[in-house]
Design a protein around this motif. Sequence first.
Motif, mmCIF file in Angstrom:
data_model
loop_
_atom_site.group_PDB
_atom_site.id
_atom_site.type_symbol
_atom_site.label_atom_id
_atom_site.label_comp_id
_atom_site.label_asym_id
_atom_site.label_seq_id
_atom_site.Cartn_x
_atom_site.Cartn_y
_atom_site.Cartn_z
ATOM 1 N N VAL A 214 0.838 -1.202 0.000
ATOM 2 C CA VAL A 214 0.000 0.000 0.000
ATOM 3 C C VAL A 214 0.874 1.254 0.000
ATOM 4 O O VAL A 214 0.577 2.234 -0.693
ATOM 5 C CB VAL A 214 -0.950 0.006 1.208
ATOM 6 C CG1 VAL A 214 -1.732 1.315 1.282
ATOM 7 C CG2 VAL A 214 -1.904 -1.166 1.141
ATOM 8 N N SER B 167 1.094 4.196 -2.790
ATOM 9 C CA SER B 167 0.915 5.609 -2.447
ATOM 10 C C SER B 167 2.021 6.468 -3.046
ATOM 11 O O SER B 167 1.753 7.532 -3.625
ATOM 12 C CB SER B 167 0.882 5.775 -0.923
ATOM 13 O OG SER B 167 -0.149 5.006 -0.346
ATOM 14 N N LEU C 83 -8.739 6.063 -0.933
ATOM 15 C CA LEU C 83 -8.711 4.939 -0.003
ATOM 16 C C LEU C 83 -10.128 4.658 0.474
ATOM 17 O O LEU C 83 -10.763 5.519 1.085
ATOM 18 C CB LEU C 83 -7.818 5.258 1.205
ATOM 19 C CG LEU C 83 -6.324 5.476 0.961
ATOM 20 C CD1 LEU C 83 -5.640 5.913 2.250
ATOM 21 C CD2 LEU C 83 -5.667 4.217 0.426
ATOM 22 N N ASP D 75 -11.841 2.475 3.030
ATOM 23 C CA ASP D 75 -11.401 1.622 4.131
ATOM 24 C C ASP D 75 -12.212 1.880 5.384
ATOM 25 O O ASP D 75 -12.925 2.878 5.503
ATOM 26 C CB ASP D 75 -9.917 1.870 4.425
ATOM 27 C CG ASP D 75 -9.158 0.582 4.632
ATOM 28 O OD1 ASP D 75 -9.750 -0.367 5.174
ATOM 29 O OD2 ASP D 75 -7.979 0.513 4.255
ATOM 30 N N LYS E 216 -5.272 5.749 7.868
ATOM 31 C CA LYS E 216 -5.301 6.619 6.687
ATOM 32 C C LYS E 216 -4.636 7.962 6.966
ATOM 33 O O LYS E 216 -3.823 8.444 6.168
ATOM 34 C CB LYS E 216 -6.748 6.820 6.231
ATOM 35 C CG LYS E 216 -7.465 5.526 5.836
ATOM 36 C CD LYS E 216 -8.872 5.779 5.375
ATOM 37 C CE LYS E 216 -9.808 6.250 6.467
ATOM 38 N NZ LYS E 216 -10.110 5.191 7.451
ATOM 39 N N THR F 106 -10.504 9.648 1.434
ATOM 40 C CA THR F 106 -10.980 8.415 2.051
ATOM 41 C C THR F 106 -12.499 8.387 2.029
ATOM 42 O O THR F 106 -13.160 9.427 2.029
ATOM 43 C CB THR F 106 -10.523 8.283 3.519
ATOM 44 O OG1 THR F 106 -11.250 9.222 4.343
ATOM 45 C CG2 THR F 106 -9.033 8.567 3.654
ATOM 46 N N SER G 238 -7.034 0.059 -0.633
ATOM 47 C CA SER G 238 -7.422 0.068 0.776
ATOM 48 C C SER G 238 -6.244 -0.409 1.614
ATOM 49 O O SER G 238 -5.417 -1.196 1.152
ATOM 50 C CB SER G 238 -8.645 -0.823 1.014
ATOM 51 O OG SER G 238 -8.340 -2.171 0.688
#
Length: 323
Positions: A32, A36, A48, A50, A56, A153, A178
């Motif tokens: 992840v 990013s 994202l 999640d 986050k 997010t 995620s």
Amino acid sequence: MSMTPEQATWFSEIFGRLVANVDQVLLGKTFVVRLSFTALLSEGHLLLEDFPGTGKTSLARAIAQSVQGTSNRVQFTPDLLPGDITGVSIYDQKAGEFEFHRGPIFSNIVLADEINRASPKTQSALLEVMEENRVTVDGVSHDVGTPFMVIATQNPVEQAGTYRLPEAQLDRFIMKTSIGYPDHAATVRILEGSATRVHEGSLSPIVQAGVVTEMAQLARTVHVESTISDYVARLVEATRTAEEVRLGVSVRGALALVRTAKTYAASQGRHYVVPDDVKALAEPVLAHRLVLDPEAEFDGVTPSSIVSQLLIETPPPSERIAV
């Protein structure tokens, strides 16, 4: 001018150090973190989806600290106004003119938390800045500078009081992924460090923000063979003809896949793209751009499963990649 092998080695070394730095905060989520930084160095934005409490905010802050940049967090709510994000012009009585007061979008890393809780009007305030790195207020454009990335997010479990992101805005995010919950070993390590609160921790910067801009420009020069471009085009066209899909991937999505594949190749120390780079990024780059047929959704079909199936059905180039 194409990237040289020496430049690819330098790029890979810096990329690895950045990932390792953030790994200290986001334990057990190396892939992840790599995604990013791939989004950041591809000059794109990250979505994202999640659950709450998965890290986050910590991810956004750690990325900003690693590149010695600034970060802001905006909590999206139904009463949030566009000016609360971009900034507003306020009349200065002494000077007799309007003065622009910058909003939180003027930062290197911007965390748009629970973006789907804001009204469509407020969400649309991000469209221009995500595409052109500038905001226009009262007819005057203001650059947000570089590097610049929005990490948005949304919560997949709470749907009350939310507004679904329109396809045009989803298309602005270069990839969607995620974080997920950590595994058992990572959870134990997190609990052992519970004496330090998340917001109290800080990371040492690895590079200055200017180096990130230089790396992003360098990533553009990674070589892409015509057979790779043909492979990406065939994948994208396959999404448009799939039976379960109502709206396939746009040209912007195809360009995003090539851009991220270039960055991903450089992060691996290569100055050229191979089919495996495309395969590794196809799901996070393409899946969120698909609009499925309602009957397919009812049957449990997901965009990710469609992309996975298309990767199996679409043969990659078999000839040797020219370098």
